[in-house]
Design a protein around this motif. Structure first.
Motif, PDB file in Angstrom:
ATOM      1  N   LEU A 199       0.842  -1.205   0.000  1.00  0.00           N
ATOM      2  CA  LEU A 199       0.000   0.000   0.000  1.00  0.00           C
ATOM      3  C   LEU A 199       0.874   1.251   0.000  1.00  0.00           C
ATOM      4  CD1 LEU A 199      -2.860  -0.769   2.569  1.00  0.00           C
ATOM      5  CD2 LEU A 199      -2.969  -0.851   0.080  1.00  0.00           C
ATOM      6  N   ARG A 200       1.959   1.188   0.768  1.00  0.00           N
ATOM      7  CA  ARG A 200       2.853   2.353   0.870  1.00  0.00           C
ATOM      8  C   ARG A 200       3.446   2.716  -0.499  1.00  0.00           C
ATOM      9  NH1 ARG A 200       4.464   3.310   5.903  1.00  0.00           N
ATOM     10  NH2 ARG A 200       4.618   1.115   6.453  1.00  0.00           N
ATOM     11  N   ARG A 201       3.695   1.696  -1.298  1.00  0.00           N
ATOM     12  CA  ARG A 201       4.314   1.957  -2.598  1.00  0.00           C
ATOM     13  C   ARG A 201       3.346   2.594  -3.598  1.00  0.00           C
ATOM     14  NH1 ARG A 201       7.325  -2.935  -1.538  1.00  0.00           N
ATOM     15  NH2 ARG A 201       5.932  -4.280  -2.722  1.00  0.00           N
ATOM     16  N   SER A 202       2.043   2.315  -3.454  1.00  0.00           N
ATOM     17  CA  SER A 202       1.160   2.779  -4.536  1.00  0.00           C
ATOM     18  C   SER A 202      -0.108   3.496  -4.099  1.00  0.00           C
ATOM     19  CB  SER A 202       0.753   1.581  -5.403  1.00  0.00           C
ATOM     20  OG  SER A 202       0.202   0.578  -4.596  1.00  0.00           O
ATOM     21  N   ILE A 203      -0.474   3.402  -2.824  1.00  0.00           N
ATOM     22  CA  ILE A 203      -1.775   3.944  -2.411  1.00  0.00           C
ATOM     23  C   ILE A 203      -1.632   5.066  -1.383  1.00  0.00           C
ATOM     24  CG2 ILE A 203      -3.994   3.377  -1.330  1.00  0.00           C
ATOM     25  CD1 ILE A 203      -3.962   1.645  -3.685  1.00  0.00           C
ATOM     26  N   SER A 204      -0.777   4.883  -0.392  1.00  0.00           N
ATOM     27  CA  SER A 204      -0.707   5.866   0.695  1.00  0.00           C
ATOM     28  C   SER A 204       0.625   5.769   1.425  1.00  0.00           C
ATOM     29  CB  SER A 204      -1.832   5.607   1.710  1.00  0.00           C
ATOM     30  OG  SER A 204      -1.682   6.432   2.834  1.00  0.00           O
ATOM     31  N   ALA A 205       1.180   6.925   1.740  1.00  0.00           N
ATOM     32  CA  ALA A 205       2.422   6.934   2.533  1.00  0.00           C
ATOM     33  C   ALA A 205       2.139   6.526   3.979  1.00  0.00           C
ATOM     34  CB  ALA A 205       3.045   8.320   2.489  1.00  0.00           C
ATOM     35  N   ASN A 206       0.866   6.525   4.341  1.00  0.00           N
ATOM     36  CA  ASN A 206       0.483   6.203   5.725  1.00  0.00           C
ATOM     37  C   ASN A 206      -0.561   5.087   5.763  1.00  0.00           C
ATOM     38  OD1 ASN A 206       1.819   8.507   7.289  1.00  0.00           O
ATOM     39  ND2 ASN A 206       0.737   9.576   5.645  1.00  0.00           N
ATOM     40  N   PRO A 207      -0.174   3.875   5.345  1.00  0.00           N
ATOM     41  CA  PRO A 207      -1.183   2.809   5.243  1.00  0.00           C
ATOM     42  C   PRO A 207      -1.874   2.503   6.563  1.00  0.00           C
ATOM     43  CG  PRO A 207       1.050   1.933   4.970  1.00  0.00           C
ATOM     44  CD  PRO A 207       1.170   3.410   4.959  1.00  0.00           C
ATOM     45  N   GLU A 208      -1.175   2.741   7.684  1.00  0.00           N
ATOM     46  CA  GLU A 208      -1.798   2.430   8.980  1.00  0.00           C
ATOM     47  C   GLU A 208      -2.959   3.382   9.278  1.00  0.00           C
ATOM     48  OE1 GLU A 208       1.117   3.767   8.473  1.00  0.00           O
ATOM     49  OE2 GLU A 208       1.118   5.620   9.628  1.00  0.00           O
ATOM     50  N   LYS A 209      -3.050   4.469   8.531  1.00  0.00           N
ATOM     51  CA  LYS A 209      -4.145   5.417   8.755  1.00  0.00           C
ATOM     52  C   LYS A 209      -5.315   5.196   7.790  1.00  0.00           C
ATOM     53  CE  LYS A 209      -1.218   8.858  10.852  1.00  0.00           C
ATOM     54  NZ  LYS A 209      -0.559  10.155  10.750  1.00  0.00           N
ATOM     55  N   ILE A 210      -5.210   4.131   7.004  1.00  0.00           N
ATOM     56  CA  ILE A 210      -6.339   3.745   6.144  1.00  0.00           C
ATOM     57  C   ILE A 210      -7.061   2.609   6.843  1.00  0.00           C
ATOM     58  CG2 ILE A 210      -7.045   2.995   3.846  1.00  0.00           C
ATOM     59  CD1 ILE A 210      -4.438   3.838   2.803  1.00  0.00           C
ATOM     60  N   PHE A 211      -8.360   2.728   6.948  1.00  0.00           N
ATOM     61  CA  PHE A 211      -9.111   1.692   7.653  1.00  0.00           C
ATOM     62  C   PHE A 211      -9.321   0.480   6.747  1.00  0.00           C
ATOM     63  CE2 PHE A 211     -12.928  -0.487   9.008  1.00  0.00           C
ATOM     64  CZ  PHE A 211     -12.559  -0.768  10.316  1.00  0.00           C
ATOM     65  N   GLN A 212      -9.066  -0.709   7.276  1.00  0.00           N
ATOM     66  CA  GLN A 212      -9.225  -1.940   6.502  1.00  0.00           C
ATOM     67  C   GLN A 212     -10.696  -2.366   6.502  1.00  0.00           C
ATOM     68  OE1 GLN A 212      -6.942  -3.845   4.731  1.00  0.00           O
ATOM     69  NE2 GLN A 212      -5.380  -2.277   5.045  1.00  0.00           N
ATOM     70  N   ARG A 213     -11.391  -1.917   5.479  1.00  0.00           N
ATOM     71  CA  ARG A 213     -12.814  -2.272   5.342  1.00  0.00           C
ATOM     72  C   ARG A 213     -12.911  -3.596   4.572  1.00  0.00           C
ATOM     73  NH1 ARG A 213     -17.015  -1.482   1.490  1.00  0.00           N
ATOM     74  NH2 ARG A 213     -19.013  -1.039   2.481  1.00  0.00           N
ATOM     75  N   ASN A 214     -12.273  -4.601   5.087  1.00  0.00           N
ATOM     76  CA  ASN A 214     -12.209  -5.875   4.364  1.00  0.00           C
ATOM     77  C   ASN A 214     -11.812  -6.968   5.347  1.00  0.00           C
ATOM     78  OD1 ASN A 214      -9.137  -6.398   4.234  1.00  0.00           O
ATOM     79  ND2 ASN A 214      -9.314  -4.265   3.596  1.00  0.00           N
ATOM     80  N   ALA A 215     -11.597  -8.180   4.816  1.00  0.00           N
ATOM     81  CA  ALA A 215     -11.328  -9.326   5.683  1.00  0.00           C
ATOM     82  C   ALA A 215      -9.870  -9.411   6.132  1.00  0.00           C
ATOM     83  CB  ALA A 215     -11.717 -10.609   4.943  1.00  0.00           C
ATOM     84  N   GLY A 216      -9.009  -8.595   5.572  1.00  0.00           N
ATOM     85  CA  GLY A 216      -7.606  -8.589   5.991  1.00  0.00           C
ATOM     86  C   GLY A 216      -6.774  -9.721   5.407  1.00  0.00           C
ATOM     87  N   THR A 217      -7.266 -10.365   4.356  1.00  0.00           N
ATOM     88  CA  THR A 217      -6.540 -11.519   3.809  1.00  0.00           C
ATOM     89  C   THR A 217      -5.688 -11.192   2.586  1.00  0.00           C
ATOM     90  OG1 THR A 217      -8.471 -12.089   2.486  1.00  0.00           O
ATOM     91  CG2 THR A 217      -8.250 -13.194   4.610  1.00  0.00           C
ATOM     92  N   GLY A 218      -5.975 -10.086   1.917  1.00  0.00           N
ATOM     93  CA  GLY A 218      -5.295  -9.784   0.645  1.00  0.00           C
ATOM     94  C   GLY A 218      -3.916  -9.202   0.861  1.00  0.00           C
ATOM     95  N   MET A 219      -2.890 -10.049   0.743  1.00  0.00           N
ATOM     96  CA  MET A 219      -1.509  -9.611   0.996  1.00  0.00           C
ATOM     97  C   MET A 219      -0.703  -9.427  -0.286  1.00  0.00           C
ATOM     98  SD  MET A 219      -1.312  -9.206   4.218  1.00  0.00           S
ATOM     99  CE  MET A 219       0.438  -9.174   4.571  1.00  0.00           C
ATOM    100  N   GLY A 220      -1.355  -9.616  -1.421  1.00  0.00           N
ATOM    101  CA  GLY A 220      -0.641  -9.408  -2.688  1.00  0.00           C
ATOM    102  C   GLY A 220       0.329 -10.521  -3.040  1.00  0.00           C
TER     103      GLY A 220
END
Ligand SMILES: Cc1cc2nc3c(=O)[nH]c(=O)nc-3n(C[C@H](O)[C@H](O)[C@H](O)COP(=O)(O)OP(=O)(O)OC[C@H]3O[C@@H](n4cnc5c(N)ncnc54)[C@H](O)[C@@H]3O)c2cc1C
Length: 466
Positions: A199-220
């Motif tokens: 996530l840090r590489r492509s979505i947000s410099a602060n991934p811990e501040k994005i809420f995981q509205r999902n099951a938490g399984t998608g690790m790429g």
């Protein structure tokens, strides 16, 4: 171990592919990294509405196709857009034949919503609901045709012989290494939304501040494995998600619903200094992406007045008004903008001046004079002018990532030169090239999953016959 087909991930996309191949007599194993009987993936948590860009799957496929191109600002690969538009309904009919039950959803584009419904006024409820029943039905069908889900099996790398993918290796939850040979591998691991580094590489410099509205399984894992085997990966920016109350981080009743998108569509979003930073007219998915990409993802506040709160705040099921209040979310309320600013820790005169200028230009139909411009794309802005006023501390909630392994219209993974990588497919949220782009165009995670899953299996079967 050796099979005709091995699938990585037992969500809806992987199981659709696995079942379709097993029905044709192929030996199939679906690997699922989670050990639990009812492993919780996005497909289990899903609300279950099969749609295409919020259009009914019963619509004319040509209309659906042009809608996909429009919604994604022509980012979608045209062949992929056509595949989704043409086969969305076919994939649902195929699932119905297996006994998966759909009902009409509450809105007119929702002819196909999984039954029983999973919407609940407080947080998540999945046991015995649509996604859960769907996955169990698919697994039963898989077993009926000689296939199996191997739980507790995490795929980690692909095996290649020459230019062809010939299987994979991985590790069980007990730490045992395993290796499987197969004529083809289908990657269906569901995206990389739960992987902070990616996530840090492509979505947000602060991934811990994005809420995981999902099951938490998608690790790429699928993207990493495919890349290592030479596959092309699409632009990885962009996710499907919504703007939620920031209290979702500490209060489980506040996700996956309600989301604040309809309030935002008419209201204003500011940062902790009281400045607007993105065009609210782009819609909730785009706003969630903009919040995530900003320097300060957990410092955003949604502003509304009485009219917006009562009209837009009550739109849709599980609307923010009154669901936020009922579930204990922070909703500041004040008789003036100055007072509201005080409650939010924003400099009062500054917020008042911003709202005054905003209201004047919106009333004059000159939202384009604002910086950033306020368009009327998805919803018309209302002046924020009628007391009482509301402020909701907000965050970006990520459901799944839109980018992934580049595929063609039959879900074959592509090499860097655009040719198919033999023996490798990617489906569902592991695949990219349909959703995203500058507009963060959202097509629909479920329709993408069922169509790419079905097409991957059918192409694989065709190859075997050729
Ligand atoms: C709350 C919520 C509501 C939603 N509502 C809708 C809706 O109404 N309409 C819609 O279109 N979409 C909706 N979606 C999105 C939709 O549910 C997903 O897009 C879809 O279920 C994704 O399916 P998938 O098979 O790609 O991935 P998943 O369901 O995520 O399955 C992937 C599986 O792969 C497994 N896995 C991961 N890595 C590995 C590995 N290395 N080895 C083995 N297994 C692995 C995971 O554990 C997981 O079980 C919603 C999602 C959520 C969370």
């Amino acid at each position: 171990m050796g099979y005709d087909l091995v699938v990585v991930g037992a969500g809806v996309s992987g199981l659709v592919a696995g079942v379709r191949a097993a029905q044709a007599g192929r030996s199939v194993r679906v690997l699922e990294k989670l050990q639990q009987e009812r492993y919780v993936c996005n497909s289990r948590l899903t609300t279950g509405v099969w749609h295409c860009c919020a259009m009914d799957l019963l619509s004319d496929p040509e209309l659906l196709e042009s809608r996909i191109m429009d919604v994604t600002g022509h980012y979608a690969q045209p062949d992929l857009a056509r595949a989704i538009a043409r086969d969305g309904l076919r994939s649902v009919r195929w699932m119905q034949q297996l006994g998966i039950r759909f009902m009409k959803g509450p809105f007119n584009y929702q002819s196909f919503m999984l039954s029983p419904p999973s919407l609940t006024p407080q947080g998540r409820q999945w046991e015995g609901r649509g996604g859960d029943v769907m996955l169990r039905t698919l697994e039963t069908e898989l077993i009926r045709h000689g296939g199996r889900i191997l739980r507790g099996h995490r795929a980690m790398r692909l095996l290649k012989s020459g230019e062809r993918v010939t299987g994979l290796q991985g590790e069980t939850t007990d730490g045992e290494q395993f290796s499987i040979n197969a004529d083809a591998v289908i990657i269906a691991d569901g995206g990389f939304q739960a992987n902070p580094e990616m996530l840090r590489r492509s979505i947000s410099a602060n991934p811990e501040k994005i809420f995981q509205r999902n099951a938490g399984t998608g690790m790429g894992d699928g993207i990493s494995m495919a890349q290592e085997a030479g596959a092309q990966v699409t632009d990885l920016r962009g996710f499907y998600g919504h703007v939620l109350s920031k209290d979702a981080f500490s209060n489980d009743k506040l996700w996956p619903y309600p989301y604040l998108d309809y309030i935002i569509g008419a209201g204003i979003v500011v940062d902790r200094h009281g400045d607007r930073f993105f065009d609210e007219g782009q819609g909730g998915v785009a706003m969630a992406n903009a919040i995530a990409a900003s320097q300060d993802p957990d410092g955003k506040i949604v502003l509304a007045d009485d009219r917006i709160w009562k009209e837009c705040g009550t739109q849709r099921l599980l609307s923010p008004n009154p669901t936020l209040l009922n579930n204990g979310a922070t909703v500041h309320k004040a008789d003036s903008i100055v007072e509201l600013a005080g409650l939010c820790g924003i400099e009062p005169a500054k917020l008042q001046a911003m709202v005054d200028r905003y209201n004047a230009l919106i009333k004059a139909g000159q939202g384009d004079q604002l910086t950033p411009a306020r368009t009327t794309g998805k919803q018309s802005p209302y002046p924020v002018a009628i007391a009482p006023f509301y402020a909701i501390p907000a965050c970006a909630g990520i459901t799944y990532t839109m980018g992934g392994i580049a595929i063609n219209d039959v879900s074959q993974a592509l090499n860097a030169d655009g040719s198919p990588l033999s023996g490798l497919y990617a489906v569902g949220c592991a695949a990219g090239g349909l959703e995203g782009g500058e507009k963060y165009g959202y097509v629909g995670g479920l329709v993408k999953s069922s169509v790419t899953g079905l097409r991957a299996a059918e192409h694989f079967l065709g190859e075997l016959q050729a």
